[in-house]
Motif scaffolding. Structure first.
Motif, PDB file in Angstrom:
ATOM      1  N   LEU A  58       0.827  -1.211   0.000  1.00 13.74           N
ATOM      2  CA  LEU A  58       0.000   0.000   0.000  1.00 13.74           C
ATOM      3  C   LEU A  58       0.857   1.255   0.000  1.00 13.74           C
ATOM      4  CD1 LEU A  58      -3.055  -0.670   2.298  1.00 13.74           C
ATOM      5  CD2 LEU A  58      -3.066   0.048  -0.075  1.00 13.74           C
ATOM      6  N   ASN A  59       1.974   1.225   0.682  1.00 16.86           N
ATOM      7  CA  ASN A  59       2.878   2.366   0.695  1.00 16.86           C
ATOM      8  C   ASN A  59       3.373   2.654  -0.724  1.00 16.86           C
ATOM      9  OD1 ASN A  59       4.516   4.450   1.765  1.00 16.86           O
ATOM     10  ND2 ASN A  59       6.243   3.058   1.821  1.00 16.86           N
ATOM     11  N   HIS A  60       3.752   1.615  -1.438  1.00 15.77           N
ATOM     12  CA  HIS A  60       4.204   1.761  -2.823  1.00 15.77           C
ATOM     13  C   HIS A  60       3.080   2.350  -3.692  1.00 15.77           C
ATOM     14  CE1 HIS A  60       6.712   0.896  -6.272  1.00 15.77           C
ATOM     15  NE2 HIS A  60       5.717   0.255  -6.835  1.00 15.77           N
ATOM     16  N   ILE A  61       1.883   1.838  -3.525  1.00 18.38           N
ATOM     17  CA  ILE A  61       0.731   2.348  -4.273  1.00 18.38           C
ATOM     18  C   ILE A  61       0.468   3.807  -3.920  1.00 18.38           C
ATOM     19  CG2 ILE A  61      -1.786   2.154  -4.516  1.00 18.38           C
ATOM     20  CD1 ILE A  61      -1.376  -0.931  -4.173  1.00 18.38           C
ATOM     21  N   ALA A  62       0.492   4.136  -2.633  1.00 14.79           N
ATOM     22  CA  ALA A  62       0.237   5.505  -2.190  1.00 14.79           C
ATOM     23  C   ALA A  62       1.270   6.472  -2.758  1.00 14.79           C
ATOM     24  CB  ALA A  62       0.221   5.568  -0.663  1.00 14.79           C
ATOM     25  N   GLU A  63       2.534   6.054  -2.802  1.00 12.24           N
ATOM     26  CA  GLU A  63       3.581   6.911  -3.384  1.00 12.24           C
ATOM     27  C   GLU A  63       3.288   7.198  -4.851  1.00 12.24           C
ATOM     28  OE1 GLU A  63       7.179   4.738  -2.645  1.00 12.24           O
ATOM     29  OE2 GLU A  63       7.340   5.463  -0.581  1.00 12.24           O
ATOM     30  N   HIS A  64       2.872   6.177  -5.606  1.00  7.26           N
ATOM     31  CA  HIS A  64       2.550   6.378  -7.025  1.00  7.26           C
ATOM     32  C   HIS A  64       1.308   7.246  -7.204  1.00  7.26           C
ATOM     33  CE1 HIS A  64       5.694   4.150  -8.906  1.00  7.26           C
ATOM     34  NE2 HIS A  64       5.393   3.026  -8.267  1.00  7.26           N
ATOM     35  N   LEU A  65       0.341   7.087  -6.339  1.00  7.32           N
ATOM     36  CA  LEU A  65      -0.858   7.927  -6.426  1.00  7.32           C
ATOM     37  C   LEU A  65      -0.515   9.392  -6.206  1.00  7.32           C
ATOM     38  CD1 LEU A  65      -3.511   5.743  -4.556  1.00  7.32           C
ATOM     39  CD2 LEU A  65      -3.477   6.315  -6.997  1.00  7.32           C
ATOM     40  N   ILE A  66       0.369   9.662  -5.261  1.00 12.39           N
ATOM     41  CA  ILE A  66       0.775  11.050  -5.010  1.00 12.39           C
ATOM     42  C   ILE A  66       1.604  11.576  -6.177  1.00 12.39           C
ATOM     43  CG2 ILE A  66       2.227  12.485  -3.517  1.00 12.39           C
ATOM     44  CD1 ILE A  66       0.640  11.456  -1.276  1.00 12.39           C
ATOM     45  N   GLU A  67       2.473  10.738  -6.713  1.00 11.32           N
ATOM     46  CA  GLU A  67       3.275  11.153  -7.861  1.00 11.32           C
ATOM     47  C   GLU A  67       2.386  11.481  -9.059  1.00 11.32           C
ATOM     48  OE1 GLU A  67       6.838   9.498 -10.709  1.00 11.32           O
ATOM     49  OE2 GLU A  67       6.646   8.641  -8.701  1.00 11.32           O
ATOM     50  N   ALA A  68       1.234  10.828  -9.143  1.00 12.71           N
ATOM     51  CA  ALA A  68       0.302  11.070 -10.251  1.00 12.71           C
ATOM     52  C   ALA A  68      -0.354  12.446 -10.164  1.00 12.71           C
ATOM     53  CB  ALA A  68      -0.755   9.971 -10.290  1.00 12.71           C
ATOM     54  N   ASP A  69      -0.109  13.186  -9.084  1.00 14.35           N
ATOM     55  CA  ASP A  69      -0.650  14.540  -8.990  1.00 14.35           C
ATOM     56  C   ASP A  69      -0.135  15.432 -10.122  1.00 14.35           C
ATOM     57  OD1 ASP A  69      -2.230  13.957  -6.819  1.00 14.35           O
ATOM     58  OD2 ASP A  69      -0.934  14.945  -5.344  1.00 14.35           O
ATOM     59  N   LYS A  70       0.990  15.065 -10.716  1.00 16.45           N
ATOM     60  CA  LYS A  70       1.481  15.817 -11.874  1.00 16.45           C
ATOM     61  C   LYS A  70       0.464  15.768 -13.009  1.00 16.45           C
ATOM     62  CE  LYS A  70       6.369  15.088 -10.913  1.00 16.45           C
ATOM     63  NZ  LYS A  70       7.598  14.418 -11.336  1.00 16.45           N
ATOM     64  N   HIS A  71      -0.257  14.664 -13.100  1.00 15.87           N
ATOM     65  CA  HIS A  71      -1.312  14.531 -14.099  1.00 15.87           C
ATOM     66  C   HIS A  71      -2.366  15.616 -13.875  1.00 15.87           C
ATOM     67  CE1 HIS A  71      -4.533  12.696 -16.474  1.00 15.87           C
ATOM     68  NE2 HIS A  71      -5.300  12.833 -15.405  1.00 15.87           N
ATOM     69  N   HIS A  72      -2.797  15.767 -12.625  1.00 20.32           N
ATOM     70  CA  HIS A  72      -3.792  16.797 -12.295  1.00 20.32           C
ATOM     71  C   HIS A  72      -3.225  18.186 -12.572  1.00 20.32           C
ATOM     72  CE1 HIS A  72      -6.182  13.675 -10.517  1.00 20.32           C
ATOM     73  NE2 HIS A  72      -5.359  13.486  -9.513  1.00 20.32           N
ATOM     74  N   GLN A  73      -1.972  18.378 -12.217  1.00 17.07           N
ATOM     75  CA  GLN A  73      -1.344  19.689 -12.419  1.00 17.07           C
ATOM     76  C   GLN A  73      -1.291  20.053 -13.902  1.00 17.07           C
ATOM     77  OE1 GLN A  73       2.621  20.127 -10.820  1.00 17.07           O
ATOM     78  NE2 GLN A  73       2.795  22.222 -11.562  1.00 17.07           N
ATOM     79  N   ARG A  74      -0.954  19.079 -14.743  1.00 13.49           N
ATOM     80  CA  ARG A  74      -0.911  19.359 -16.181  1.00 13.49           C
ATOM     81  C   ARG A  74      -2.287  19.792 -16.678  1.00 13.49           C
ATOM     82  NH1 ARG A  74       1.884  14.617 -16.073  1.00 13.49           N
ATOM     83  NH2 ARG A  74       0.202  13.495 -17.110  1.00 13.49           N
ATOM     84  N   GLU A  75      -3.316  19.092 -16.231  1.00 14.08           N
ATOM     85  CA  GLU A  75      -4.672  19.472 -16.654  1.00 14.08           C
ATOM     86  C   GLU A  75      -5.029  20.864 -16.142  1.00 14.08           C
ATOM     87  OE1 GLU A  75      -6.824  15.127 -17.030  1.00 14.08           O
ATOM     88  OE2 GLU A  75      -7.125  16.255 -15.190  1.00 14.08           O
ATOM     89  N   GLU A  76      -4.775  21.108 -14.851  1.00 15.41           N
ATOM     90  CA  GLU A  76      -5.178  22.371 -14.240  1.00 15.41           C
ATOM     91  C   GLU A  76      -4.383  23.567 -14.765  1.00 15.41           C
ATOM     92  OE1 GLU A  76      -4.901  21.775 -10.008  1.00 15.41           O
ATOM     93  OE2 GLU A  76      -6.399  20.172 -10.057  1.00 15.41           O
ATOM     94  N   ASP A  77      -3.089  23.389 -14.970  1.00 17.28           N
ATOM     95  CA  ASP A  77      -2.231  24.510 -15.371  1.00 17.28           C
ATOM     96  C   ASP A  77      -2.155  24.708 -16.881  1.00 17.28           C
ATOM     97  OD1 ASP A  77      -1.752  24.662 -12.669  1.00 17.28           O
ATOM     98  OD2 ASP A  77       0.360  24.098 -12.776  1.00 17.28           O
ATOM     99  N   VAL A  78      -2.425  23.647 -17.644  1.00 17.50           N
ATOM    100  CA  VAL A  78      -2.233  23.743 -19.090  1.00 17.50           C
ATOM    101  C   VAL A  78      -3.540  23.538 -19.856  1.00 17.50           C
ATOM    102  CG1 VAL A  78      -0.932  22.872 -21.072  1.00 17.50           C
ATOM    103  CG2 VAL A  78       0.160  22.936 -18.829  1.00 17.50           C
ATOM    104  N   LEU A  79      -4.162  22.391 -19.705  1.00 18.60           N
ATOM    105  CA  LEU A  79      -5.339  22.056 -20.509  1.00 18.60           C
ATOM    106  C   LEU A  79      -6.558  22.904 -20.159  1.00 18.60           C
ATOM    107  CD1 LEU A  79      -6.563  20.260 -22.701  1.00 18.60           C
ATOM    108  CD2 LEU A  79      -7.139  18.614 -20.902  1.00 18.60           C
ATOM    109  N   PHE A  80      -6.872  23.013 -18.867  1.00 20.82           N
ATOM    110  CA  PHE A  80      -8.085  23.723 -18.476  1.00 20.82           C
ATOM    111  C   PHE A  80      -8.081  25.191 -18.904  1.00 20.82           C
ATOM    112  CE2 PHE A  80      -8.912  20.655 -14.661  1.00 20.82           C
ATOM    113  CZ  PHE A  80      -9.166  19.627 -15.556  1.00 20.82           C
TER     114      PHE A  80
END
Length: 137
Positions: free
Chosen positions: A19-41
């Motif tokens: 779960l720790n490994h999964i949680a780390e990847h989920l947090i790292e995936a915040d870059k995905h949200h950032q790209r959408e929020e800062d660029v696409l939206f």
């Protein structure tokens, strides 16, 4: 469920490491949200599309908070019942969010945003970075 109900300490430790490994990847995936929020939206909003970005921003905020909560619970071995609640939320809501992106947001983006804007969008996304990998294209 296994972590909450399992009585074998070794199993619990192994599952928490996973779960720790999964949680780390989920947090790292915040870059995905950032790209959408800062660029696409902002580009979509420039072309008059406001409701989907607004809804997705709200979902991002909730998802980010839940992912951070999961990470904190797993890393600090906190309340395992709370772990189940947070994990169940993410298991339900992440696929729903991804479905909306794949079937509403991205097709709408392709229709609304002119072709000559996509290289600029990609360049800005490249500067933000990607989770776990960087695409070649």
């Amino acid at each position: 469920n296994n972590i909450v109900s399992d009585k074998n300490e070794k199993n619990i430790v192994n599952n928490i490491e996973i779960l720790n490994h999964i949680a780390e990847h989920l947090i790292e995936a915040d870059k995905h949200h950032q790209r959408e929020e800062d660029v696409l939206f902002p580009v979509l909003e420039k072309f008059g599309v406001t409701e989907p970005p607004e809804i997705m921003r709200e979902e991002h905020e909730t998802l980010k908070a839940k992912k951070k909560e999961l990470y904190k619970i797993v890393n600090n071995k906190l309340n395992l019942k709370k772990l189940k609640e947070v994990a169940d939320y993410l298991i339900k809501e992440l696929p729903s969010h991804i479905y909306k992106e794949d079937n509403i947001l991205y097709p709408m983006s392709i229709q609304v945003i002119p072709k000559n804007k996509w290289q600029e969008i990609k360049n800005k996304c490249d500067k933000i970075g990607y989770c776990c990998f960087t695409p070649r294209y």
